[in-house]
Design a protein around this motif. Sequence first.
Motif, PDB file in Angstrom:
ATOM      1  N   VAL A   1       0.878  -1.307   0.123  1.00  0.00           N
ATOM      2  CA  VAL A   1       0.010   0.174   0.049  1.00  0.00           C
ATOM      3  C   VAL A   1       0.991   1.366  -0.023  1.00  0.00           C
ATOM      4  N   HIS A   2       1.792   1.194   1.031  1.00  0.00           N
ATOM      5  CA  HIS A   2       2.488   2.582   1.121  1.00  0.00           C
ATOM      6  C   HIS A   2       3.853   2.307   2.013  1.00  0.00           C
ATOM      7  N   LEU A   3       4.879   3.043   1.561  1.00  0.00           N
ATOM      8  CA  LEU A   3       6.084   2.950   2.465  1.00  0.00           C
ATOM      9  C   LEU A   3       6.183   3.899   3.379  1.00  0.00           C
ATOM     10  N   VAL A   4       6.275   3.476   4.679  1.00  0.00           N
ATOM     11  CA  VAL A   4       6.133   4.438   5.786  1.00  0.00           C
ATOM     12  C   VAL A   4       7.576   4.638   6.412  1.00  0.00           C
ATOM     13  N   ALA A   5       8.056   5.695   6.601  1.00  0.00           N
ATOM     14  CA  ALA A   5       9.244   6.082   7.171  1.00  0.00           C
ATOM     15  C   ALA A   5       9.273   6.332   8.772  1.00  0.00           C
ATOM     16  N   ASP A   6      10.182   6.008   9.575  1.00  0.00           N
ATOM     17  CA  ASP A   6      10.030   6.143  11.092  1.00  0.00           C
ATOM     18  C   ASP A   6       8.796   5.583  11.563  1.00  0.00           C
ATOM     19  N   TYR A   7       8.519   4.222  11.102  1.00  0.00           N
ATOM     20  CA  TYR A   7       7.305   3.352  11.511  1.00  0.00           C
ATOM     21  C   TYR A   7       7.806   2.981  12.923  1.00  0.00           C
ATOM     22  N   LEU A   8       8.972   2.275  13.145  1.00  0.00           N
ATOM     23  CA  LEU A   8       9.305   1.665  14.354  1.00  0.00           C
ATOM     24  C   LEU A   8      10.802   1.865  14.545  1.00  0.00           C
ATOM     25  N   GLU A   9      11.288   1.999  15.548  1.00  0.00           N
ATOM     26  CA  GLU A   9      12.899   1.905  15.630  1.00  0.00           C
ATOM     27  C   GLU A   9      13.384   0.714  15.496  1.00  0.00           C
ATOM     28  N   ASP A  10      14.044   0.277  14.624  1.00  0.00           N
ATOM     29  CA  ASP A  10      14.582  -0.604  14.211  1.00  0.00           C
ATOM     30  C   ASP A  10      15.785  -0.484  13.139  1.00  0.00           C
ATOM     31  N   ASN A  11      16.887  -1.009  13.705  1.00  0.00           N
ATOM     32  CA  ASN A  11      18.121  -0.818  12.658  1.00  0.00           C
ATOM     33  C   ASN A  11      18.260  -1.653  11.447  1.00  0.00           C
ATOM     34  N   GLU A  12      17.475  -2.638  11.241  1.00  0.00           N
ATOM     35  CA  GLU A  12      17.500  -3.462  10.268  1.00  0.00           C
ATOM     36  C   GLU A  12      16.912  -2.933   9.216  1.00  0.00           C
ATOM     37  N   SER A  13      15.846  -2.342   9.374  1.00  0.00           N
ATOM     38  CA  SER A  13      14.935  -1.683   8.360  1.00  0.00           C
ATOM     39  C   SER A  13      14.992  -0.144   8.249  1.00  0.00           C
ATOM     40  N   SER A  14      16.072   0.179   8.857  1.00  0.00           N
ATOM     41  CA  SER A  14      16.257   1.745   8.839  1.00  0.00           C
ATOM     42  C   SER A  14      15.001   2.517   9.359  1.00  0.00           C
ATOM     43  N   ASN A  15      14.422   1.887  10.236  1.00  0.00           N
ATOM     44  CA  ASN A  15      13.009   2.384  10.732  1.00  0.00           C
ATOM     45  C   ASN A  15      11.749   2.197   9.734  1.00  0.00           C
ATOM     46  N   TYR A  16      11.958   1.892   8.413  1.00  0.00           N
ATOM     47  CA  TYR A  16      11.022   1.764   7.447  1.00  0.00           C
ATOM     48  C   TYR A  16      10.119   0.572   7.598  1.00  0.00           C
ATOM     49  N   ALA A  17       8.802   0.775   6.920  1.00  0.00           N
ATOM     50  CA  ALA A  17       7.832  -0.255   7.198  1.00  0.00           C
ATOM     51  C   ALA A  17       6.959  -0.213   5.790  1.00  0.00           C
ATOM     52  N   LEU A  18       6.794  -1.189   5.213  1.00  0.00           N
ATOM     53  CA  LEU A  18       5.837  -1.268   4.187  1.00  0.00           C
ATOM     54  C   LEU A  18       4.308  -1.573   4.747  1.00  0.00           C
ATOM     55  N   LEU A  19       3.480  -0.661   4.471  1.00  0.00           N
ATOM     56  CA  LEU A  19       1.960  -0.981   4.686  1.00  0.00           C
ATOM     57  C   LEU A  19       1.610  -2.013   3.793  1.00  0.00           C
ATOM     58  N   MET A  20       0.889  -3.033   4.340  1.00  0.00           N
ATOM     59  CA  MET A  20       0.247  -4.063   3.303  1.00  0.00           C
ATOM     60  C   MET A  20      -0.866  -4.550   3.893  1.00  0.00           C
ATOM     61  N   GLU A  21      -1.918  -4.838   2.897  1.00  0.00           N
ATOM     62  CA  GLU A  21      -3.229  -5.039   3.203  1.00  0.00           C
ATOM     63  C   GLU A  21      -3.696  -6.366   2.468  1.00  0.00           C
ATOM     64  N   TRP A  22      -4.922  -6.952   2.951  1.00  0.00           N
ATOM     65  CA  TRP A  22      -5.683  -7.709   2.392  1.00  0.00           C
ATOM     66  C   TRP A  22      -6.983  -7.453   2.433  1.00  0.00           C
ATOM     67  N   LYS A  23      -7.756  -7.251   1.474  1.00  0.00           N
ATOM     68  CA  LYS A  23      -9.128  -6.649   1.201  1.00  0.00           C
ATOM     69  C   LYS A  23     -10.067  -7.718   1.338  1.00  0.00           C
ATOM     70  N   ASN A  24     -11.133  -7.646   2.028  1.00  0.00           N
ATOM     71  CA  ASN A  24     -11.960  -8.590   2.322  1.00  0.00           C
ATOM     72  C   ASN A  24     -12.886  -8.613   0.929  1.00  0.00           C
ATOM     73  N   PRO A  25     -12.759  -9.929   0.330  1.00  0.00           N
ATOM     74  CA  PRO A  25     -13.414  -9.964  -1.059  1.00  0.00           C
ATOM     75  C   PRO A  25     -14.994  -9.820  -1.124  1.00  0.00           C
ATOM     76  N   PHE A  26     -15.527  -9.871   0.132  1.00  0.00           N
ATOM     77  CA  PHE A  26     -16.925  -9.726   0.085  1.00  0.00           C
ATOM     78  C   PHE A  26     -17.384  -8.399   0.375  1.00  0.00           C
ATOM     79  N   LYS A  27     -16.475  -7.305   0.274  1.00  0.00           N
ATOM     80  CA  LYS A  27     -16.845  -6.020   0.804  1.00  0.00           C
ATOM     81  C   LYS A  27     -16.668  -4.939  -0.675  1.00  0.00           C
TER      82      LYS A  27
END
Length: 220
Positions: free
Chosen positions: A194-220
């Motif tokens: 969905v979206h790359l987020v900076a400063d998501y969580l203090e974490d050296n391995e990811s340089s504090n980045y996280a990738l928002l990822m979703e699963w959409k309800n197929p019935f909605k």
Amino acid sequence: MYKKEFYVFEGSIPKKAIIRNYTTDDFEDLIRIQQETFPPPFPSELWWNKNQLSNHIELFPEGALCVEVDGVLCGSMTGLRVDYAPQQPNHTWVEITDNGYITNHSATGNTLYIVDISISPKYRSYGLGKWLMQSMYEVVVYLGIERLLGGGRISGYHRYAETLTAQQYVNQVLIGKLKDPVITFLLRCGRTPVHLVADYLEDNESSNYALLMEWKNPFK
């Protein structure tokens, strides 16, 4: 309440597994699993505490799942409901989960947000993380929620941070030129970026980045 029985395999040997909602009786084992999953130098104050776990089962028991194999508790997954606005995707893990206490849980939230998933290292060959993820998708469908969402640490980024931007690294993972321990796993579970987020969580391995990822309800 949720309960699913199935079999996993150790080589050719089937072993009975159960995914269910966790309760106060499981707290000691859940904390043990966190300790095994995130050993030192990971800060011990970031492991689950009993106050957080109590909130999980009181505020949103449907989003408090655990898995056991042959009667041994070996993994968990926790979520809460939030009102997520796709046009405003940036947030931190601390903000959206109330630092794991989920006091901001909304009973009518449009999104089931993943707080944490933990599997004891010696049980990771059974595919329990994917089983837990599929179970949480079932919770999304059962409750009629629009989506499941969560931030995946780009945990392999530290190996390429000197030559690639975080977005370039993610792009390489998405076309299969690189593999990331977290992002590739989530892709295999059916999650989409969905979206790359900076400063998501203090974490050296990811340089504090996280990738928002979703699963959409197929019935909605």
